[in-house]
Design an enzyme around this catalytic site. Structure first.
Site, short mmCIF file in Angstrom:
data_model
loop_
_atom_site.label_atom_id
_atom_site.label_comp_id
_atom_site.label_asym_id
_atom_site.label_seq_id
_atom_site.Cartn_x
_atom_site.Cartn_y
_atom_site.Cartn_z
CE LYS A 267 -3.82 -1.97 2.73
NZ LYS A 267 -4.91 -1.78 1.75
NE ARG A 341 -10.83 -9.88 -1.82
CZ ARG A 341 -11.17 -8.92 -2.65
NH1 ARG A 341 -11.59 -9.21 -3.88
NH2 ARG A 341 -11.11 -7.66 -2.29
N1 BES Z 1 -7.92 -3.94 4.54
C1 BES Z 1 -8.14 -3.53 3.21
C2 BES Z 1 -9.45 -2.80 2.99
C3 BES Z 1 -9.56 -1.42 3.60
C4 BES Z 1 -9.25 -0.32 2.85
C5 BES Z 1 -10.05 -1.25 4.87
C6 BES Z 1 -9.40 0.93 3.39
C7 BES Z 1 -10.19 0.00 5.41
C8 BES Z 1 -9.88 1.10 4.66
C9 BES Z 1 -8.16 -4.75 2.29
O1 BES Z 1 -7.38 -5.82 2.67
C10 BES Z 1 -7.66 -4.28 0.97
O2 BES Z 1 -6.53 -3.92 0.90
N2 BES Z 1 -8.53 -4.27 -0.02
C11 BES Z 1 -8.17 -3.83 -1.33
C12 BES Z 1 -8.71 -4.84 -2.31
C13 BES Z 1 -8.19 -4.69 -3.70
C14 BES Z 1 -6.71 -4.99 -3.75
C15 BES Z 1 -8.94 -5.63 -4.59
C16 BES Z 1 -8.80 -2.47 -1.57
O3 BES Z 1 -9.89 -2.22 -1.09
O4 BES Z 1 -8.15 -1.64 -2.20
MN MN Z 2 -5.39 -5.61 1.99
#
Ligand code: BES
Ligand code: MN
Ligand code: ZN
Length: 490
Positions: A267, A341
């Protein structure tokens, strides 16, 4: 905090602070002996959240009279009541008072039990602070007693019962908040396991905790793979409350990624500190189990909490990898940041052994859900309309709003993979393709709450401080309370 519910005439309550609610454009009760009249001649209209502090001298027994507006009588709700008692309790604490009394208003569509319940939730949650890591603030003065004052016609026993339940629901939420607020260097998967063992000990629940070797042996490939590069070992926690005879259990599942860096699909660093909250689903599930135990609900409930860090490293999983999951399905990794997931899919397939009547999972799963609903509702999906409605109602009752989103077959089409059975990421509609992914692993009535926008926040409201909210712990408990009640009625 000691909480009592008693009938009394407001003017006779001997307390450092008596809070009395006023509806918009209605006059103060006669029982205040005119103590509020000065403020009412112009400056105080009774709109929701408006407050005034009066020092009534001899007109009534209380040292201070706090007026607080409720808005229009017809639109008064339990949610407004929570915010009201939170405001009162925080005010009393800021004045360094050891106790306060609150004349309980009962919404027109409610009763003494539910009103007392909401009032206590608001007061207890409003006072919440996360001070563990603040040097010198650990023993700041707290409010010691909060008295609910009931009028003559109210059912005192019902109010006491509601107050007690409210305290337990608040405690569940506070446990969830404490766990979620804990930084990831101390709030590890083993820390969650330790908390689960505490709950198990307190209430005699069955518990299984799998370590890295146990997770591999059980075939929980998603969890083992996400956790492979982490030095803080993953854990798989199963907590079983068996008080419902041989009825099929409800299984609640919570994502508990104690820190989500994204892994190899790392990230951006800005705001990454918030990814310590990525275990909020697991925190809420453990909080809910605390209340299931303290309320001694006469049902069977199983909690599953897959927990791990998601970190890059020489041993980390990579985009393009293919995993054979616990269920036997194969998954192509598109993004290692779509890790939630993967661990949930294994927990959902593990849940099959319980032959559950319903499974509800909650997870900070997608940023896309925050885009869709902001911080004002959790995304709600599933494969069973009745269960979805049941979760939505439980959330509404708890003051934790959840809003249904569709899982059309087209979203399932989107997650087809060229190499494996399915892939772990697809856009657009990221919240729904995530839901469609989970759906592949749920072959029982199932609902999913995406709490990415509701589990924590920078803003909060009167009874929710900045940081973890504890959502959806009370939703889960309300759902289970509802099931316990219909079982008793059957
Ligand atoms: N933990 C994150 C989701 C999240 C994002 C929670 C912002 C709280 C605030 C999750 O594991 C994630 O990174 N999801 C990605 C999925 C994508 C790579 C398909 C996302 O939402 O960008
Ligand atoms: Mn994630
Ligand atoms: Zn995550």
């Amino acid at each position: 905090m000691l909480i009592r519910a008693n009938k009394a005439a407001p003017n006779e309550v001997n307390t450092p602070l008596l809070a009395v609610c006023l509806y918009r454009d209605e006059s103060a009760p006669d029982s205040l002996n005119g103590a509020a009249d000065d403020a009412l001649c112009g400056d105080f209209s009774g709109k929701m959240g408006e407050t005034a502090m009066l020092y009534p001298k001899d007109a009534i027994a209380a040292e201070r009279l706090m007026l607080i507006g409720l808005g229009d009588r017809a639109s008064f709700t339990h949610e407004k009541l929570r915010r009201t008692t939170a405001t009162v309790a925080k005010k009393a604490r800021s004045l360094k008072l050891s106790e306060a009394a609150f004349a309980l208003p009962i919404p027109e569509t409610s009763d003494a039990e539910e009103a007392a319940l909401a009032a206590v939730e608001g007061a207890a949650l409003g006072l919440y602070r996360f001070t563990r890591h603040k040097t010198g603030e650990e023993d700041d003065r707290e409010l010691e007693a909060f008295d609910l004052i009931l009028d003559e016609s109210a059912d005192e026993e019902a109010a006491s019962r509601g107050a007690e339940t409210g305290a337990k629901l608040a405690a569940a939420t506070i446990l969830a908040r404490d766990l979620a607020n804990e930084p990831s260097n101390t709030g590890t998967p083993e820390y969650l396991a330790k908390t689960a063992r505490g709950i198990s000990d307190r209430y005699g629940m069955g518990i299984t905790v799998l370590d890295r070797a146990g997770i591999k042996e059980e075939g929980l490939t998603g969890l083992a793979t996400v956790g492979r590069s982490a030095l803080n070992e993953p854990r798989f926690i199963a907590l079983e409350h068996r008080k419902g005879g041989d009825a099929a259990p409800v299984v609640i599942v919570g994502k508990a990624v104690t820190f989500d860096s994204g892994g190899i699909s790392i990230k951006p660093s800005g705001g990454m500190e918030d990814m310590k909250f990525d275990m909020s689903g697991g925190a809420a599930v453990l909080g809910a189990m605390e209340a299931v135990g303290s309320l001694d609900l006469p049902i069977n409930v199983v909690a599953l909490v897959p927990s791990t860090e998601n970190l890059p490293g020489g041993d980390a999983f990579k985009p393009g990898d293919v995993l054979r999951m616990h269920s036997g399905k194969t998954v192509e990794i598109i993004s290692t940041d779509a890790e939630g997931r993967l661990i949930l899919a294994d927990a959902l397939s593990y849940a099959r052994r319980y032959e559950p009547s319903a499974v509800v999972d909650c997870a900070t799963l997608t940023g896309a859900c925050v885009v869709a609903l902001g911080n004002h509702a959790s995304g709600l999906m599933g494969n069973n309309e009745d269960l979805i409605a049941e979760v939505q109602t439980a959330g509404e009752t708890a003051g934790e709003r959840a809003w249904p989103l569709p899982l059309f077959d087209e979203y399932t089409e989107q997650i087809k993979s060229d190499t494996a059975d399915i892939k772990n990421s697809a856009r657009p509609a990221g919240a729904l393709t995530a839901g469609a992914f989970l759906k592949e692993f749920a072959d029982y009535p199932w609902a999913h709450l995406d709490i990415a926008g509701t589990a924590y926040g920078k803003k909060g409201n009167a009874y929710t401080a900045k940081g973890a909210t504890g959502t959806p712990a009370r939703t889960l408990v309300r759902l289970l309370m509802g099931r316990a009640e219909s079982r008793a009625g059957a």
